[in-house]
Design a protein around this motif. Sequence first.
Motif, short mmCIF file in Angstrom:
data_model
loop_
_atom_site.label_atom_id
_atom_site.label_comp_id
_atom_site.label_asym_id
_atom_site.label_seq_id
_atom_site.Cartn_x
_atom_site.Cartn_y
_atom_site.Cartn_z
N UNK A 41 56.23 29.80 61.43
CA UNK A 41 57.27 30.70 61.91
C UNK A 41 56.69 31.01 63.42
N UNK A 42 55.72 31.34 63.93
CA UNK A 42 55.31 31.53 65.36
C UNK A 42 55.51 30.47 66.14
N UNK A 43 55.28 28.98 65.64
CA UNK A 43 55.49 27.78 66.54
C UNK A 43 56.88 27.34 66.40
N UNK A 49 64.67 28.06 71.94
CA UNK A 49 65.38 28.88 73.02
C UNK A 49 66.17 29.91 72.12
N UNK A 50 66.39 31.13 72.79
CA UNK A 50 65.80 31.53 74.19
C UNK A 50 64.48 31.98 74.13
N UNK A 55 58.75 36.85 70.34
CA UNK A 55 57.89 37.55 69.43
C UNK A 55 58.64 38.36 68.51
N UNK A 56 59.78 38.85 69.17
CA UNK A 56 60.57 39.87 68.32
C UNK A 56 60.99 39.22 67.12
N UNK A 65 57.00 45.78 62.89
CA UNK A 65 57.60 45.98 64.21
C UNK A 65 56.66 45.10 65.35
N UNK A 66 57.31 44.77 66.31
CA UNK A 66 56.72 44.06 67.15
C UNK A 66 55.46 44.21 67.82
#
Length: 94
Positions: A41-43, A49-50, A55-56, A65-66
Amino acid sequence: MSAAYRPGPDAGVTLSEDGQTVYVAHLPGGPLVVLEGAAAVIWVEATTAPGDGWVSRVADAFGRPEDAIASDVETFVDDLRARRLLVTDDSPRD
């Protein structure tokens, strides 16, 4: 608008058909890195984009929460950057 990061200059990337696993390796010799779960998911969010708010989007994907995940996400991305699997989107292209 561009993504926050892109694959490194000699990184080959494949996303599984179900979108749950990312395979990334320095080409031609590897090693192969398999990213699953939160790592995938992070990758995907970091390279989609955007670039603003990625990170949110990761936090939203896990209902967190972020500010609760930002440090761990940053540490993970820093590791990928140190291995030149990810570079900032504004990095010179080789």
